[in-house]
Design a protein around this motif. Structure first.
Motif, PDB file in Angstrom:
ATOM      1  N   ALA A 112       0.822  -1.213   0.000  1.00  0.00           N
ATOM      2  CA  ALA A 112       0.000   0.000   0.000  1.00  0.00           C
ATOM      3  C   ALA A 112       0.856   1.263   0.000  1.00  0.00           C
ATOM      4  N   SER A 113       0.293   2.339  -0.518  1.00  0.00           N
ATOM      5  CA  SER A 113       0.956   3.641  -0.489  1.00  0.00           C
ATOM      6  C   SER A 113       0.800   4.250   0.901  1.00  0.00           C
ATOM      7  N   ALA A 114       1.566   5.310   1.163  1.00  0.00           N
ATOM      8  CA  ALA A 114       1.457   5.995   2.454  1.00  0.00           C
ATOM      9  C   ALA A 114       0.044   6.519   2.672  1.00  0.00           C
ATOM     10  N   GLU A 115      -0.572   7.053   1.624  1.00  0.00           N
ATOM     11  CA  GLU A 115      -1.941   7.559   1.723  1.00  0.00           C
ATOM     12  C   GLU A 115      -2.910   6.436   2.084  1.00  0.00           C
ATOM     13  N   GLN A 116      -2.740   5.280   1.468  1.00  0.00           N
ATOM     14  CA  GLN A 116      -3.615   4.145   1.764  1.00  0.00           C
ATOM     15  C   GLN A 116      -3.404   3.636   3.185  1.00  0.00           C
ATOM     16  N   ILE A 117      -2.159   3.643   3.656  1.00  0.00           N
ATOM     17  CA  ILE A 117      -1.889   3.204   5.028  1.00  0.00           C
ATOM     18  C   ILE A 117      -2.498   4.185   6.020  1.00  0.00           C
ATOM     19  N   ARG A 118      -2.449   5.483   5.708  1.00  0.00           N
ATOM     20  CA  ARG A 118      -3.098   6.467   6.585  1.00  0.00           C
ATOM     21  C   ARG A 118      -4.604   6.220   6.648  1.00  0.00           C
ATOM     22  N   GLU A 119      -5.195   5.933   5.487  1.00  0.00           N
ATOM     23  CA  GLU A 119      -6.632   5.648   5.444  1.00  0.00           C
ATOM     24  C   GLU A 119      -6.962   4.430   6.301  1.00  0.00           C
ATOM     25  N   LEU A 120      -6.156   3.381   6.157  1.00  0.00           N
ATOM     26  CA  LEU A 120      -6.350   2.170   6.949  1.00  0.00           C
ATOM     27  C   LEU A 120      -6.189   2.458   8.435  1.00  0.00           C
ATOM     28  N   PHE A 121      -5.156   3.212   8.786  1.00  0.00           N
ATOM     29  CA  PHE A 121      -4.896   3.507  10.194  1.00  0.00           C
ATOM     30  C   PHE A 121      -6.015   4.350  10.791  1.00  0.00           C
TER      31      PHE A 121
ATOM     32  N   THR B 287     -10.710   4.294  14.679  1.00  0.00           N
ATOM     33  CA  THR B 287     -12.125   4.424  15.039  1.00  0.00           C
ATOM     34  C   THR B 287     -12.680   3.149  15.678  1.00  0.00           C
ATOM     35  N   THR B 288     -11.908   2.064  15.677  1.00  0.00           N
ATOM     36  CA  THR B 288     -12.346   0.815  16.321  1.00  0.00           C
ATOM     37  C   THR B 288     -11.836   0.710  17.755  1.00  0.00           C
ATOM     38  N   ASN B 289     -11.186   1.779  18.250  1.00  0.00           N
ATOM     39  CA  ASN B 289     -10.682   1.836  19.627  1.00  0.00           C
ATOM     40  C   ASN B 289      -9.639   0.766  19.935  1.00  0.00           C
ATOM     41  N   PRO B 290      -8.498   0.769  19.239  1.00  0.00           N
ATOM     42  CA  PRO B 290      -7.416  -0.161  19.589  1.00  0.00           C
ATOM     43  C   PRO B 290      -6.910   0.138  20.995  1.00  0.00           C
ATOM     44  N   SER B 291      -6.304  -0.852  21.624  1.00  0.00           N
ATOM     45  CA  SER B 291      -5.910  -0.696  23.026  1.00  0.00           C
ATOM     46  C   SER B 291      -4.746   0.269  23.210  1.00  0.00           C
ATOM     47  N   ASN B 292      -3.834   0.327  22.235  1.00  0.00           N
ATOM     48  CA  ASN B 292      -2.678   1.217  22.371  1.00  0.00           C
ATOM     49  C   ASN B 292      -2.383   1.903  21.031  1.00  0.00           C
ATOM     50  N   PRO B 293      -3.209   2.870  20.643  1.00  0.00           N
ATOM     51  CA  PRO B 293      -3.025   3.510  19.336  1.00  0.00           C
ATOM     52  C   PRO B 293      -1.689   4.231  19.217  1.00  0.00           C
ATOM     53  N   LYS B 294      -1.197   4.786  20.334  1.00  0.00           N
ATOM     54  CA  LYS B 294       0.076   5.508  20.292  1.00  0.00           C
ATOM     55  C   LYS B 294       1.217   4.576  19.893  1.00  0.00           C
ATOM     56  N   GLN B 295       1.201   3.346  20.396  1.00  0.00           N
ATOM     57  CA  GLN B 295       2.247   2.377  20.047  1.00  0.00           C
ATOM     58  C   GLN B 295       2.179   2.010  18.565  1.00  0.00           C
ATOM     59  N   LEU B 296       0.960   1.839  18.047  1.00  0.00           N
ATOM     60  CA  LEU B 296       0.804   1.560  16.623  1.00  0.00           C
ATOM     61  C   LEU B 296       1.325   2.728  15.787  1.00  0.00           C
ATOM     62  N   TRP B 297       1.031   3.933  16.225  1.00  0.00           N
ATOM     63  CA  TRP B 297       1.524   5.117  15.527  1.00  0.00           C
ATOM     64  C   TRP B 297       3.047   5.134  15.509  1.00  0.00           C
ATOM     65  N   ASP B 298       3.664   4.892  16.642  1.00  0.00           N
ATOM     66  CA  ASP B 298       5.123   4.908  16.709  1.00  0.00           C
ATOM     67  C   ASP B 298       5.740   3.848  15.811  1.00  0.00           C
ATOM     68  N   SER B 299       5.070   2.717  15.672  1.00  0.00           N
ATOM     69  CA  SER B 299       5.608   1.624  14.860  1.00  0.00           C
ATOM     70  C   SER B 299       5.503   1.897  13.363  1.00  0.00           C
ATOM     71  N   PHE B 300       4.470   2.646  12.940  1.00  0.00           N
ATOM     72  CA  PHE B 300       4.207   2.770  11.506  1.00  0.00           C
ATOM     73  C   PHE B 300       4.170   4.222  11.005  1.00  0.00           C
ATOM     74  N   LYS B 301       4.580   5.174  11.830  1.00  0.00           N
ATOM     75  CA  LYS B 301       4.478   6.575  11.398  1.00  0.00           C
ATOM     76  C   LYS B 301       5.377   6.878  10.205  1.00  0.00           C
TER      77      LYS B 301
END
Length: 250
Positions: free
Chosen positions: A147-156, A161-175
């Motif tokens: 996927a492109s960066a734009e598509q990954i942003r859309e996915l993220f 919006t599904t309330n993941p338990s640790n969104p900040k950690q996901l952000w740090d991993s894939f920013k």
């Protein structure tokens, strides 16, 4: 209806639906005790797909499986098609295919400790698959492959919006994956400068993510447990670039 069309419709109605690889896996598990020990994605290691008959057949060549000398295996890698989280039940069905061994039908995939769940999501919950963000980590990792960066942003944004338990950690991993295009655009506009990922680039990514989340369910990133973007700081990056160019000209 013309006779030819009536005959075609009658033929289609009388023919059983064609197997998919998943329904063929169910049938395999009904008759093959070894298949009952497997996950869906393990099947290509031990079986080949007959495209004509739409069935799986045991491999005739390869290395014998330990404890099962009659079973041949190879290093073939199985893959379950990526499913977007927007397609919720298919997404959770895909998760269960990574967890449930030897199902013989779709109901088996929803049956946890003897209880038939109403939905695949409920089955995932009963298995504890939604208690952490491992499934979102896997989804994003797979997205980075194609996927492109734009598509990954859309996915993220949808994942947020599904309330993941640790969104900040996901952000740090894939920013970085979500910011690739922004960095590229800045480098293209400033080929004489050496520009790497930095906080201002990540902030612009956060702005774009928040815009998506506001459009999806009218939530800011802070409300979802993410860092708040600073709406005026991307101009700081432009200022720093301008300043560096002036220094180079001196």
């Amino acid at each position: 209806m013309p006779r030819r069309k009536r005959d075609s419709a009658r033929k289609i109605a009388s023919e059983p639906p064609q197997n998919t690889t998943l329904t063929a896996f169910f049938q395999l598990c009904q008759t093959d005790p070894f298949a009952k020990t497997l996950l869906y994605l393990d099947v290509p290691i031990y079986y080949t797909w007959d495209k004509t008959r739409k069935i799986f057949q045991r491999r005739k060549q390869g290395m014998p499986e330990e404890g099962h000398p009659e079973i041949m295996k190879t290093n073939a890698i199985g893959r379950v098609y990526t499913v977007h989280p927007n397609n919720a039940e298919c997404f959770y069905l895909r998760m269960l295919l990574h967890e449930i061994r030897g199902p013989t039908n779709f109901t088996d995939l929803r049956t946890i400790d003897g209880y038939i769940c109403h939905t695949y999501r409920e089955a995932c919950q009963r298995l504890g698959l939604l208690e952490n963000d491992n499934h979102w980590e896997l989804t994003l990792q797979e997205a980075t492959l194609t996927a492109s960066a734009e598509q990954i942003r859309e996915l993220f944004a949808i994942i947020l919006t599904t309330n993941p338990s640790n969104p900040k950690q996901l952000w740090d991993s894939f920013k970085r994956n979500m910011s690739d295009d922004i960095l590229y655009q800045i480098r293209q506009a400033n080929p004489e400068l050496i520009i790497e990922f930095n906080d201002d680039i990540f902030n612009e990514t956060l702005i774009r993510l928040e815009d998506k989340c506001l459009a999806i369910n009218n939530q800011t990133l802070v409300e979802i447990g993410m860092p708040a973007p600073q709406r005026n700081t991307f101009s700081v990056l432009n200022y720093e670039i301008t300043k560096e160019k002036k220094l180079q000209r001196q």
